[in-house]
Design a protein around this motif. Structure first.
Motif, PDB file in Angstrom:
ATOM      1  N   HIS A   1      13.556   2.167  -6.631  1.00 40.20           N
ATOM      2  CA  HIS A   1      13.332   2.659  -6.887  1.00 40.20           C
ATOM      3  C   HIS A   1      12.984   2.365  -8.385  1.00 40.20           C
ATOM      4  CE1 HIS A   1      16.103   6.309  -9.280  1.00 40.20           C
ATOM      5  NE2 HIS A   1      15.236   6.864  -7.927  1.00 40.20           N
TER       6      HIS A   1
ATOM      7  N   PHE B   1      12.773  13.481  -9.143  1.00 38.60           N
ATOM      8  CA  PHE B   1      12.383  11.235  -8.506  1.00 38.60           C
ATOM      9  C   PHE B   1      14.351  10.867  -8.967  1.00 38.60           C
ATOM     10  CE2 PHE B   1      11.397   6.855  -7.850  1.00 38.60           C
ATOM     11  CZ  PHE B   1      11.967   7.102  -6.786  1.00 38.60           C
ATOM     12  N   ASP B   2      15.104  11.198  -7.738  1.00 39.51           N
ATOM     13  CA  ASP B   2      16.116  11.126  -8.125  1.00 39.51           C
ATOM     14  C   ASP B   2      17.039   9.690  -7.724  1.00 39.51           C
ATOM     15  OD1 ASP B   2      17.643  12.799  -9.869  1.00 39.51           O
ATOM     16  OD2 ASP B   2      16.970  14.294  -8.232  1.00 39.51           O
ATOM     17  N   PHE B   3      17.981   8.713  -8.460  1.00 42.91           N
ATOM     18  CA  PHE B   3      18.676   7.828  -7.246  1.00 42.91           C
ATOM     19  C   PHE B   3      19.480   8.463  -6.572  1.00 42.91           C
ATOM     20  CE2 PHE B   3      21.179   3.855  -7.172  1.00 42.91           C
ATOM     21  CZ  PHE B   3      21.007   3.216  -6.987  1.00 42.91           C
TER      22      PHE B   3
ATOM     23  N   ILE C   1       9.583   1.815  -9.603  1.00 41.57           N
ATOM     24  CA  ILE C   1       8.658   3.234  -9.127  1.00 41.57           C
ATOM     25  C   ILE C   1       8.797   3.587 -10.894  1.00 41.57           C
ATOM     26  CG2 ILE C   1       8.589   5.525  -7.965  1.00 41.57           C
ATOM     27  CD1 ILE C   1       8.862   4.095  -5.496  1.00 41.57           C
TER      28      ILE C   1
ATOM     29  N   PHE D   1      -6.719   3.290   3.124  1.00 40.59           N
ATOM     30  CA  PHE D   1      -5.774   1.713   4.073  1.00 40.59           C
ATOM     31  C   PHE D   1      -6.452   1.158   4.927  1.00 40.59           C
ATOM     32  CE2 PHE D   1      -3.459   0.485   7.505  1.00 40.59           C
ATOM     33  CZ  PHE D   1      -2.450  -0.103   6.888  1.00 40.59           C
TER      34      PHE D   1
ATOM     35  N   HIS E   1       0.879  -1.855   0.088  1.00 40.00           N
ATOM     36  CA  HIS E   1      -0.046   0.057  -0.221  1.00 40.00           C
ATOM     37  C   HIS E   1       1.153   1.178   0.218  1.00 40.00           C
ATOM     38  CE1 HIS E   1      -3.320   3.109   1.420  1.00 40.00           C
ATOM     39  NE2 HIS E   1      -3.765   2.235   1.113  1.00 40.00           N
TER      40      HIS E   1
ATOM     41  N   ARG F   1       2.849   5.959  -2.539  1.00 37.84           N
ATOM     42  CA  ARG F   1       4.274   6.585  -2.828  1.00 37.84           C
ATOM     43  C   ARG F   1       4.099   6.661  -4.293  1.00 37.84           C
ATOM     44  NH1 ARG F   1      10.229   5.142  -1.452  1.00 37.84           N
ATOM     45  NH2 ARG F   1      11.368   7.471  -2.643  1.00 37.84           N
ATOM     46  N   VAL F   2       4.087   6.017  -5.028  1.00 42.72           N
ATOM     47  CA  VAL F   2       4.364   6.100  -6.743  1.00 42.72           C
ATOM     48  C   VAL F   2       3.334   7.578  -7.354  1.00 42.72           C
ATOM     49  CG1 VAL F   2       3.308   5.053  -9.008  1.00 42.72           C
ATOM     50  CG2 VAL F   2       4.595   4.371  -7.051  1.00 42.72           C
ATOM     51  N   VAL F   3       1.865   7.224  -6.378  1.00 41.08           N
ATOM     52  CA  VAL F   3       1.259   8.094  -6.492  1.00 41.08           C
ATOM     53  C   VAL F   3       1.378   9.678  -5.937  1.00 41.08           C
ATOM     54  CG1 VAL F   3      -1.595   8.436  -6.110  1.00 41.08           C
ATOM     55  CG2 VAL F   3      -1.129   6.365  -6.802  1.00 41.08           C
TER      56      VAL F   3
ATOM     57  N   TYR G   1      16.861  -1.243  -1.677  1.00 39.95           N
ATOM     58  CA  TYR G   1      16.294   0.759  -2.275  1.00 39.95           C
ATOM     59  C   TYR G   1      16.598   0.263  -4.102  1.00 39.95           C
ATOM     60  CZ  TYR G   1      17.276   5.235  -3.941  1.00 39.95           C
ATOM     61  OH  TYR G   1      17.265   6.908  -3.588  1.00 39.95           O
TER      62      TYR G   1
ATOM     63  N   VAL H   1       6.051   5.418 -13.481  1.00 41.60           N
ATOM     64  CA  VAL H   1       6.506   6.674 -13.542  1.00 41.60           C
ATOM     65  C   VAL H   1       6.361   6.633 -14.932  1.00 41.60           C
ATOM     66  CG1 VAL H   1       7.316   8.906 -13.644  1.00 41.60           C
ATOM     67  CG2 VAL H   1       6.513   7.091 -11.693  1.00 41.60           C
TER      68      VAL H   1
ATOM     69  N   LEU I   1       4.223   1.223  -1.239  1.00 38.95           N
ATOM     70  CA  LEU I   1       4.855   2.059  -2.587  1.00 38.95           C
ATOM     71  C   LEU I   1       3.824   2.433  -2.718  1.00 38.95           C
ATOM     72  CD1 LEU I   1       7.423   0.650  -3.638  1.00 38.95           C
ATOM     73  CD2 LEU I   1       6.188  -1.232  -4.798  1.00 38.95           C
ATOM     74  N   ILE I   2       2.568   1.552  -3.515  1.00 41.72           N
ATOM     75  CA  ILE I   2       1.563   2.183  -3.971  1.00 41.72           C
ATOM     76  C   ILE I   2       1.565   4.170  -4.305  1.00 41.72           C
ATOM     77  CG2 ILE I   2      -0.730   2.117  -5.613  1.00 41.72           C
ATOM     78  CD1 ILE I   2      -0.675  -0.447  -4.617  1.00 41.72           C
TER      79      ILE I   2
ATOM     80  N   PHE J   1      -8.003   5.663  -2.323  1.00 42.66           N
ATOM     81  CA  PHE J   1      -7.033   5.068  -2.137  1.00 42.66           C
ATOM     82  C   PHE J   1      -6.819   4.816  -0.706  1.00 42.66           C
ATOM     83  CE2 PHE J   1      -2.959   2.532  -2.382  1.00 42.66           C
ATOM     84  CZ  PHE J   1      -2.943   1.488  -2.299  1.00 42.66           C
TER      85      PHE J   1
ATOM     86  N   GLU K   1       3.868  10.599  -6.189  1.00 45.86           N
ATOM     87  CA  GLU K   1       5.467  10.662  -7.187  1.00 45.86           C
ATOM     88  C   GLU K   1       4.819  11.739  -8.002  1.00 45.86           C
ATOM     89  OE1 GLU K   1       8.990  11.944  -7.167  1.00 45.86           O
ATOM     90  OE2 GLU K   1       8.620  10.536  -5.777  1.00 45.86           O
ATOM     91  N   ILE K   2       3.396  10.999  -8.984  1.00 47.98           N
ATOM     92  CA  ILE K   2       3.559  11.328  -9.872  1.00 47.98           C
ATOM     93  C   ILE K   2       2.035  12.715 -10.272  1.00 47.98           C
ATOM     94  CG2 ILE K   2       1.491  10.649 -12.021  1.00 47.98           C
ATOM     95  CD1 ILE K   2       2.491   8.306 -11.101  1.00 47.98           C
ATOM     96  N   ASP K   3       1.446  12.859  -8.458  1.00 48.04           N
ATOM     97  CA  ASP K   3       0.867  13.866  -8.453  1.00 48.04           C
ATOM     98  C   ASP K   3       1.369  15.309  -8.239  1.00 48.04           C
ATOM     99  OD1 ASP K   3      -1.050  12.359  -8.421  1.00 48.04           O
ATOM    100  OD2 ASP K   3      -1.740  12.965  -6.492  1.00 48.04           O
TER     101      ASP K   3
ATOM    102  N   VAL L   1      -0.787   0.627 -10.124  1.00 46.86           N
ATOM    103  CA  VAL L   1      -0.540   1.625  -9.384  1.00 46.86           C
ATOM    104  C   VAL L   1      -1.306   2.255 -11.030  1.00 46.86           C
ATOM    105  CG1 VAL L   1       0.753   3.337  -9.551  1.00 46.86           C
ATOM    106  CG2 VAL L   1       1.194   1.093  -8.586  1.00 46.86           C
TER     107      VAL L   1
ATOM    108  N   LYS M   1       5.240  16.657  -9.326  1.00 42.33           N
ATOM    109  CA  LYS M   1       5.987  16.687 -10.330  1.00 42.33           C
ATOM    110  C   LYS M   1       7.529  17.100 -10.033  1.00 42.33           C
ATOM    111  CE  LYS M   1       4.821  14.221 -13.559  1.00 42.33           C
ATOM    112  NZ  LYS M   1       5.148  12.638 -13.937  1.00 42.33           N
TER     113      LYS M   1
ATOM    114  N   ILE N   1      -4.158   5.438 -10.988  1.00 43.11           N
ATOM    115  CA  ILE N   1      -4.198   6.751 -11.360  1.00 43.11           C
ATOM    116  C   ILE N   1      -4.965   7.293 -12.146  1.00 43.11           C
ATOM    117  CG2 ILE N   1      -2.772   8.841 -12.494  1.00 43.11           C
ATOM    118  CD1 ILE N   1       0.093   6.506 -10.539  1.00 43.11           C
TER     119      ILE N   1
END
Lengths: 303, 303, 303
Positions: B151, A168-170, B154, C170, A151, A156-158, B147, B158, A153-154, C168, A160-162, C157, A164, C161
């Motif tokens: 990463h 999202f750096d490594f 994700i 919990f 949950h 987090r992605v959502v 990690y 995206v 993770l999902i 979503f 991330e996209i909202d 995911v 911008k 979106i």
């Protein structure tokens, strides 16, 4: 090297004595009582300590109910903490005994009773620690299939996209850090299992004394060192953050690093050439200052 | 069947001889030296080979720093590669011995020294291989909590959402392929552990000779076959791609499949009815062409 | 307590008799035949049962080809189901024997042959169950690295979106439920492994009778209870849904809970004070109604 053999022999002799007691019909697993009591005591303490720091703190300060974390996240903190402490408690009495011999300057005086009893249950302590490490490993393996983790993770992605704006750096340091953390944990667990296997009667029986002492002492301290490093890396960049100290209490992993660190520092002191030479001579029968007769007289006045 | 028993008996007799040597106080684990040296040699070779092919290649050709992969991804390639080679090295001397007996037409001539020494440390080789397989398994289990992997997952999502033109299809062949890959790995590991358990002195002691030989020979070759298939599936659709051969070097898994494949092919040859019949007769004492007296004379001239 | 000892002694005596039979050259692993046959029979039945319910049902009713699930998902249902049934079959004969003694009111009449044979292979049944539980654990650990699972996560995911209308949320009950499910599975597996370790000849040999019987009986039933609870939580909110009963058949986990539940209910009945007291007296030599001479006469007329 004869150093550790001395202790091992003592240990083994007493273990076989303990085995005779087992036939006494009314007691189950007499030599497991102390280690299990220590383990359950530590687990209860750390469970409530972490419950207050994690779950109750979040509820009181942030009005968030994260009680679902008790089942896995909290348990997966308690198990490795107690496992590491129990492992270091296996090696602490050996270190104490060495310093006692150095201080007394002789090996001909008996250790105090509590140290004797402690030394006799080191094997059981180590096996309890291995059991907890095993649980820690399995709890870790199932992390990614947990509902809460998926949950998060999902979500987090959502997010991330909202959002911008932040790219999202490594983070290479993060990748190195977490990977080192896992690798140390894996290697520590691997050595733990090796130590456990050699403590099986049929495997230990095929080893010579030197081999058994080599594994239990050298490999044991290496395992302790690796597992302690695993703990230090866990908290590597959190030690100086003020948010780490909720309600002015240190986190659990810091508390659990105290005993192993002390054991390792004392062990390194014992390995210094000058200390090691004196200790070896003492264990070969040499005594400081007094001849044997005088010592016996002194002993009677000391006690 | 008496075929493998012959080798097992020889092996066991020599192992108990080796155990007497252990009491010689200055040598630790004498029968583990050769297997550990082979393992460390192979691990060092494959570590640097893969370091050059993966990390340094990416840095030189694509200016990407993927050095964080050394800790887990690279190690998780080195361990299974060396484990599979070590496992096949357990079964190679048995096959060589069989072909030597077929070629000589008699079982009454001693094997060369190097083959004898090799045969004596097969058990230790297998246990080292099992240890590496164990590490490979744990390294695999923690993949999803790393990690770098999270990463990547994700980022992938995206990208998926930004780039709507390519629909995100489910590839059934891919699903079958990867699942078969994992299942073969799991079954191979399971049999590996079974083999390791029967090599415990107390478990092996409760087995009859026929049972011990059945497990070590039949189950051992089955394990080798499954683990080799695991390796082949790993590279199943990469064998013919030119990008696989960076700097004209084959990838590590291809190199590690050579020895196991040779062992399996030779073993299949030995199981052909005509070859098997001759070999069984030789091991029952039959000799090709010459009577026994003549052979002894020949032997003295041969040597 | 002497209750279980009676059975254990019987078991051990017969096991050593079975060990003599092993030297008979033509039979491999005689005491493993029945457990392995039962295990393969159950695995074949549940494999085809689940194949029809899952894969063929999806193909016929929804025109979806999910055959890729055979390799991992289906196997990971068959293994735990058969493992749990085999574990309960270890403890069923002990319960049947107790009820037979209660019904007959004496311990001086021999058990029927099939019960004797069943009791003799309980250790092997348990080890087969442990092997299947080990496979189940590894199959579970690799779930998140499977292609199909990653694909599903990513699709989820993307759907999340696209379809912003449903927030979503919990679900805390879900988090507690799944975490309890995993924790029970882990603890069950941990106790399973402990039981397996004490069945190693060298470990079991260092235990006294009371300790061995304590572990095999108390710890064994605890393991069975935990694993059964693991199964019940798996289906906790699915029992009453009509979609659970595809083609009017119950799902596999329901079928596999029948035998363990029966064993546990009967065991609880045996632990009721009044039943336990009678049984203990019978096992100490007491007989209901008839004196010993009369019983022997009755026996001859009964048979």
């Amino acid at each position: 090297m004869s150093t550790k053999l001395g202790l091992t022999v003592l240990d083994r002799g007493s273990l076989s004595a303990a085995r005779e007691l087992e036939d006494f019909p009314l007691r189950l697993f007499p030599e497991w009582r102390l280690p299990l009591r220590v383990a359950f005591g530590l687990m209860a303490f750390f469970f409530f300590y972490l419950l207050i720091r994690d779950v109750i703190y979040a509820y009181v300060e942030q009005r968030k109910d994260i009680s679902y974390r008790i089942m896995v996240s909290l348990a997966n903190k308690v198990f490795p903490i107690v496992s590491l402490i129990m492992l270091s408690l296996c090696y602490l009495p050996g270190v104490i005994a060495a310093f006692l011999q150095l201080y007394r300057g002789t090996k001909y005086r008996r250790f105090p009773d509590w140290l004797d009893r402690w030394m006799l249950c080191r094997k059981q302590m180590g096996l309890v620690a291995l059991g907890l490490a095993f649980l820690h490993a399995i709890y870790t393996f199932i992390i990614p299939i947990r509902y809460a983790v998926r949950h998060k993770l999902i979500s987090r992605v959502v997010d991330e996209i909202d959002n911008k704006t932040t790219p999202f750096d490594f983070d290479k340091t993060e990748a190195w850090g977490t990977d080192s953390f896992y690798v140390l944990g894996i290697l520590g667990f691997f050595l733990y299992v090796l130590l456990g296997l050699t403590s099986l009667p049929s495997v230990g029986g095929t080893l010579s004394w030197r081999e058994f002492s080599f594994i239990q002492s050298k490999l044991g301290h290496l395992t302790l060192g690796i597992c302690t490093a695993h703990g230090y890396i866990y908290g590597w960049n959190k030690f100086l953050r003020p948010t780490t100290y909720k309600w002015y209490t240190p986190p659990g992993y810091m508390l659990c690093l105290i005993v192993p660190s002390v054991v390792l520092v004392l062990k390194v002191l014992l390995l210094l050439p000058c200390v090691d030479r004196t200790l070896t001579r003492i264990r070969q029968g040499w005594e400081r200052t007094q001849p044997r007769e005088e010592k016996f007289m002194n002993k009677s006045t000391n006690l």
